[in-house]
Design a protein around this motif. Structure first.
Motif, mmCIF file in Angstrom:
data_model
loop_
_atom_site.group_PDB
_atom_site.id
_atom_site.type_symbol
_atom_site.label_atom_id
_atom_site.label_comp_id
_atom_site.label_asym_id
_atom_site.label_seq_id
_atom_site.Cartn_x
_atom_site.Cartn_y
_atom_site.Cartn_z
ATOM 1 N N ASP A 52 66.908 132.348 77.655
ATOM 2 C CA ASP A 52 65.669 132.824 78.280
ATOM 3 C C ASP A 52 65.917 133.409 79.662
ATOM 4 O O ASP A 52 65.217 134.330 80.098
ATOM 5 C CB ASP A 52 64.663 131.670 78.429
ATOM 6 N N ARG B 136 68.228 137.865 83.617
ATOM 7 C CA ARG B 136 66.852 138.300 83.852
ATOM 8 C C ARG B 136 66.113 137.244 84.661
ATOM 9 O O ARG B 136 66.584 136.111 84.794
ATOM 10 C CB ARG B 136 66.120 138.542 82.534
ATOM 11 N N LYS C 101 63.105 134.996 84.457
ATOM 12 C CA LYS C 101 62.178 134.431 83.489
ATOM 13 C C LYS C 101 61.048 133.721 84.216
ATOM 14 O O LYS C 101 61.269 132.822 85.030
ATOM 15 C CB LYS C 101 62.914 133.448 82.565
ATOM 16 N N LEU C 102 59.813 134.107 83.912
ATOM 17 C CA LEU C 102 58.654 133.450 84.495
ATOM 18 C C LEU C 102 58.524 132.040 83.915
ATOM 19 O O LEU C 102 58.427 131.868 82.707
ATOM 20 C CB LEU C 102 57.395 134.254 84.194
ATOM 21 N N SER D 292 53.084 129.884 86.606
ATOM 22 C CA SER D 292 52.151 130.911 87.062
ATOM 23 C C SER D 292 50.726 130.387 86.952
ATOM 24 O O SER D 292 50.469 129.406 86.240
ATOM 25 C CB SER D 292 52.295 132.190 86.233
ATOM 26 N N GLU E 124 51.065 132.720 81.628
ATOM 27 C CA GLU E 124 51.484 133.768 80.716
ATOM 28 C C GLU E 124 52.966 133.642 80.360
ATOM 29 O O GLU E 124 53.746 133.020 81.072
ATOM 30 C CB GLU E 124 51.202 135.164 81.308
ATOM 31 N N ASP E 125 53.351 134.250 79.244
ATOM 32 C CA ASP E 125 54.743 134.260 78.764
ATOM 33 C C ASP E 125 55.318 132.857 78.610
ATOM 34 O O ASP E 125 56.514 132.649 78.792
ATOM 35 C CB ASP E 125 55.629 135.082 79.705
ATOM 36 N N GLY E 126 54.471 131.891 78.303
ATOM 37 C CA GLY E 126 54.951 130.541 78.060
ATOM 38 C C GLY E 126 55.209 129.718 79.297
ATOM 39 O O GLY E 126 55.781 128.618 79.208
ATOM 40 N N ALA E 127 54.800 130.216 80.476
ATOM 41 C CA ALA E 127 55.023 129.484 81.720
ATOM 42 C C ALA E 127 54.101 128.267 81.813
ATOM 43 O O ALA E 127 53.062 128.208 81.170
ATOM 44 C CB ALA E 127 54.764 130.409 82.917
ATOM 45 N N ARG F 129 53.876 132.643 91.571
ATOM 46 C CA ARG F 129 54.687 132.704 90.355
ATOM 47 C C ARG F 129 56.119 132.311 90.673
ATOM 48 O O ARG F 129 56.659 132.736 91.695
ATOM 49 C CB ARG F 129 54.639 134.118 89.747
ATOM 50 N N TYR G 166 59.983 132.357 89.132
ATOM 51 C CA TYR G 166 60.915 132.907 88.157
ATOM 52 C C TYR G 166 62.270 132.223 88.334
ATOM 53 O O TYR G 166 62.654 131.860 89.457
ATOM 54 C CB TYR G 166 61.117 134.408 88.375
#
Length: 233
Positions: free
Chosen positions: A139, A143, A145-146, A149, A153-156, A164, A166
């Protein structure tokens, strides 16, 4: 504007079973120049001896995030939650109107190494809550990965603040960037390894504060694990 907070400048406390570096003023460490950054109030890097830890104690009106780098942490709280947090897990506890909890090294043989993060919520008096999610190495590889948040969103995991978090792993030619909206702050903490942020070379434990910057750029990683906070003023 970019300013560096070097690892060696952090506060340090040693309590026998606990060794801790404080990025911001905490407990007996007080520095009026480092009281927090936006709503980011605490980043403590802790090493906890086998079987030792923090007995039951209370918090209120704080978003608390635990990020384990090595080992495992046993958590219990007054909401009835009990679990063991391991590398890859992100634990969020919203203390709200008040919660009691304990945290111990779950191993009797190995030390635990973790980051404990406190973010001030956007409002007080919310109901206490708890959440925990796992994010794999894939994951985060190459990159940002958030992982936390306000909208989950995006499974955070969900936090009660317009912030946020990351997490990324970078090595060799891997690179990533993050657009920063006008009026936003960014705080970058290098958990381990080395990398550059907007051309500034950083090592384990170092951090940078970004203000009035439009872009955050990460590259030249050397077995690096990094946390990036996108924050309101």
């Amino acid at each position: 504007m970019i300013s560096v907070r070097s690892s060696q400048e952090r506060g340090y406390a040693e309590h026998g079973w606990l060794k801790s570096y404080h990025s911001f003023s905490f407990a007996d460490y007080h520095d009026p120049r480092h009281m927090g950054f936006g709503p980011l109030r605490v980043i403590n890097e802790d090493w906890i001896d086998p079987g030792m830890g923090f007995g039951t104690h209370g918090h209120r009106d704080m978003e608390i995030i635990t990020y384990v780098l090595e080992g495992e942490i046993a958590h219990k709280d007054s909401m009835g939650n009990g679990s063991v947090i391991r590398p890859g897990d992100v634990q969020r506890m919203s203390a709200g109107t008040g919660v009691m909890h304990s945290e111990f090294n779950a191993s009797q043989q190995n030390s635990a190494h973790l980051l404990q993060i406190w973010i001030m919520p956007d409002r007080g008096g919310i109901a206490p809550s708890y959440e925990e999610k796992n994010f794999s190495r894939e994951d985060k590889l190459g990159r940002l990965k958030l992982v936390a948040s306000p909208d989950a969103e995006d499974g955070a995991v969900k936090i009660h603040q317009d912030a946020r978090l990351y997490v990324g792993l970078f090595d060799g030619e891997q690179q990533a960037s993050l657009n920063l909206a006008k009026g936003r702050l960014a705080y970058v903490h290098v958990a381990r390894g080395e990398l550059t942020v907007n051309g500034v070379a950083l090592k384990t434990g170092d951090a940078v504060k970004l203000q009035e910057e439009e872009l955050l750029s990460i590259e030249q990683g050397k077995q690096a694990e990094v946390l990036v906070f996108d924050l309101p003023v």
